[in-house]
Write an enzyme that holds these catalytic residues in place. Structure first.
Site, PDB file in Angstrom:
ATOM      1  NE  ARG A 114      51.240  70.343  55.787  1.00 52.34           N
ATOM      2  CZ  ARG A 114      51.541  69.483  55.733  1.00 52.34           C
ATOM      3  NH1 ARG A 114      50.879  68.697  56.871  1.00 52.34           N
ATOM      4  NH2 ARG A 114      51.785  68.572  54.697  1.00 52.34           N
ATOM      5  CG  HIS A 158      47.629  65.351  52.810  1.00 52.51           C
ATOM      6  ND1 HIS A 158      48.550  66.084  53.884  1.00 52.51           N
ATOM      7  CD2 HIS A 158      48.013  64.273  53.108  1.00 52.51           C
ATOM      8  CE1 HIS A 158      49.118  65.961  54.865  1.00 52.51           C
ATOM      9  NE2 HIS A 158      48.583  64.245  54.449  1.00 52.51           N
ATOM     10  CD  GLU A 190      54.337  62.088  54.633  1.00 52.20           C
ATOM     11  OE1 GLU A 190      53.806  60.312  54.462  1.00 52.20           O
ATOM     12  OE2 GLU A 190      54.352  62.177  55.878  1.00 52.20           O
ATOM     13  CG  ASN A 206      55.580  66.122  56.348  1.00 51.12           C
ATOM     14  OD1 ASN A 206      55.025  67.150  56.502  1.00 51.12           O
ATOM     15  ND2 ASN A 206      54.382  64.747  56.103  1.00 51.12           N
ATOM     16  CE1 TYR A 224      54.396  63.210  63.503  1.00 54.41           C
ATOM     17  CE2 TYR A 224      55.080  62.426  60.928  1.00 54.41           C
ATOM     18  CZ  TYR A 224      54.151  62.890  61.766  1.00 54.41           C
ATOM     19  OH  TYR A 224      53.253  64.134  61.403  1.00 54.41           O
ATOM     20  CD  GLU A 268      52.378  65.289  58.700  1.00 51.53           C
ATOM     21  OE1 GLU A 268      52.816  64.408  59.307  1.00 51.53           O
ATOM     22  OE2 GLU A 268      51.479  65.863  57.428  1.00 51.53           O
TER      23      GLU A 268
END
Ligand SMILES: *[C@@H]1O[C@H](CO)[C@@H](O)[C@H](O)[C@H]1NC(C)=O
Ligand SMILES: *[C@@H]1O[C@H](CO)[C@@H](O)[C@H](O)[C@H]1NC(C)=O
Length: 511
Positions: free
Chosen positions: A103, A147, A197, A338, A340, A404
């Site tokens: 990616r 991005h 995002e 993504n 986390y 991610e």
């Protein structure tokens, strides 16, 4: 006062009957995942390429920001891991690792340096070479179109993302750029992400002002030269959503039939949990998940912003025309997340006309005082399960790519880049297991990408935080790459090896 969110489900959620089989005895292998499940690793253009002023590339808003010294460690990504010059070696490493997919993103200011108009032949050549090299090695290119690296020239000319010019259909700048990507690379690229995002870029750039283009208003943000934290984040998000929808429409009309690719959008997937066991904080966590995830998922699935945002933000929240709503609704083949952190939230009072509010004020939440910049974060694999369960129950179980997920080391000493990182390998195994359990329980996850394939420039954190499976010596002339032990672990797994048995997990998979 807390208002509980009422999510409405206009269609019934299809839940696959899946029985969870305890697997105490045997360990997972990739064969336990669905047949076409993709394992990869990722990067983004500004973070990994370097060659910032080479071959016709012009600055993005991130170059401007870092050159003004705003990253925490004062660094820039002028060279970073220098993938621009080392992509062939990197693709060899990916192949050796056994990645199904890489990616990466295309740098708008490299492909179309003036923001619109002429394609830069050197930029075109670079991405053609990278894509060809990947395909030659049997690695699927999964490409993000935008991005964070908006051409500075568009910021200067009309205010970038804040301007309606950014989103107006088809003849306008983002869509024209996306068109150039489809036309140039769509014969080989079958997975496109329009925007990365979009649920955090408006906050950093236009609410707190901590990210470029550093707009905010006092007292909600500090140290900005202009902006309005009460209104601009919503406008920017709206434009990003419409720009996304516009690129998807274009692809479906002009390219889908011949190129046959899939289109999606990738959100930051923080999972919000209450800070205490009060009902107020429980409601705050639900609300904040709607502000964070629902801000984009609700329009994408139902054609409008979540009711809780409509009622709390009022007329500061832009509205969709019937035509826009129709265009946004179902404008995706998949959604990327993504994932986390677990973010704990506390309920706070709402603002008044004397006290202007921003996004967090509208959501009536605050984050207890963890300092993310010092690595004070909370993670646990069950949050990935909760996120996927939420998407299943509230948004019709869309096809999801975990774009991610990863583990940061501080870059401490000189030898760190080639050190052992068993913690990272443990962390990743926990999440791969959690993902497996969600799939077994009916979630439609299609792939998993480790962030990051190699050490890169970590935006605000510069090089003070490293996520790479491969380490990079950022001080050596040739930016020497090192295989960390996590890279060897991932490689073993991708070549058919076992994950350590579930029973040996370091962290609990359920709360
Ligand atoms: C932000 O915009 C709102 C709505 O237009 C307005 O009421 C407010 O005064 C503006 N705030 C600033 C700091 O300009
Ligand atoms: C599995 O899915 C069902 C139905 O959506 C849900 O009730 C249950 O909580 C899920 N289990 C886990 C561990 O997510």
């Amino acid at each position: 006062m807390a208002v509980l969110t009422a999510l409405i489900f206009p269609f019934s959620v299809v839940v696959f009957a899946a029985v969870l089989t305890p697997r105490h005895a045997s360990a997972l292998t990739r064969q336990d995942f669905p047949e076409r499940f993709v394992f990869g690793a990722g990067s983004s253009a500004y973070q990994v390429e370097g060659a910032a002023a080479e071959d016709g590339r012009r600055p993005s808003i991130w170059d401007t920001f870092t050159h003004q010294g705003y990253s925490f460690d004062g660094t820039t990504a002028d060279v970073s891991a220098d993938q621009y010059h080392h992509y062939k070696d990197d693709v060899k490493l990916m192949h050796k690792m056994g990645l199904d997919a890489y990616r990466f993103s295309i740098a708008w200011p490299r492909l179309i340096p003036d923001g619109r108009g002429k394609i830069n032949p050197k930029g075109l050549e670079y991405y053609n070479n990278l894509i060809d090299e990947l395909i030659l090695h049997g690695i699927q290119p999964h490409v993000t179109i935008y991005h964070f690296d908006l051409p500075q020239v568009l910021q200067d000319e009309y205010g970038g993302l804040l301007s309606p010019r950014f989103m107006m259909c088809c003849s306008e700048d983002y869509t024209a750029y996306a068109d150039a990507c489809f036309q140039s690379f769509g014969d080989r690229v079958k997975h496109w992400v329009t925007v990365n995002e979009p649920n955090i870029e408006p906050i950093g750039g236009y609410d707190t002002g901590s990210n470029p283009p550093r707009r905010c208003s006092y007292p909600l943000g500090a140290d900005c030269t202009g902006g309005n934290s009460s209104t601009e984040p919503y406008i920017v998000a709206h434009h990003l959503l419409l720009a996304h929808a516009s690129a998807v429409s274009l692809y479906r009309e002009k390219y889908k039939a011949t190129q046959g690719g899939q289109m999606g959008i990738t959100l930051l997937g923080w999972w919000h949990e209450p800070a205490t066991n009060t009902v107020q904080d429980a409601a705050a966590a639900v609300r904040m998940n709607d502000f964070h995830i629902g801000w984009f998922m609700y329009p994408l699935v139902y054609g409008d912003y979540p009711p809780v945002m409509r009622s709390r933000v009022g007329d500061r929240l832009p509205s969709f025309t019937a035509q826009e709503s129709e265009k946004v609704c179902e404008s995706f083949d998949f959604v990327g997340f993504n994932h986390y952190l677990i973010m704990r939230v506390r309920s706070i009072g709402t603002g008044s006309s004397q006290n202007p509010v921003d996004y967090y004020g509208d959501a009536a939440v605050e984050y207890p005082s963890k300092d993310i910049s010092k690595g004070e974060v909370e993670t646990a694999p069950w949050s990935l399960g909760k996120l996927l369960e939420h998407l299943k129950l509230s948004y019709g179980n869309p096809p999801v790519w975990i774009h991610e997920n990863g583990y940061a080391d501080a870059a401490a000493g000189e030898a760190e880049y080639d050190g052992d990182d068993h913690d990272r390998a443990e962390f990743l195994q926990d999440y791969v297991e959690a993902l497996y359990l969600s799939i077994r329980n009916g979630s439609d996850a299609r792939g998993y990408f480790v962030w990051s394939f190699m050490d890169v420039f970590e935006y605000l954190f510069g090089y003070s935080m490293r996520f790479g499976l491969c380490g990079v010596d950022m001080n050596s002339q040739g930016r020497t790459r090192y295989e960390r032990s996590s890279a060897r672990w991932y490689s073993g797994f991708l070549h058919g090896g076992e994950l350590r048995p579930i029973a040996q997990s370091q962290k609990s998979l359920v709360e």
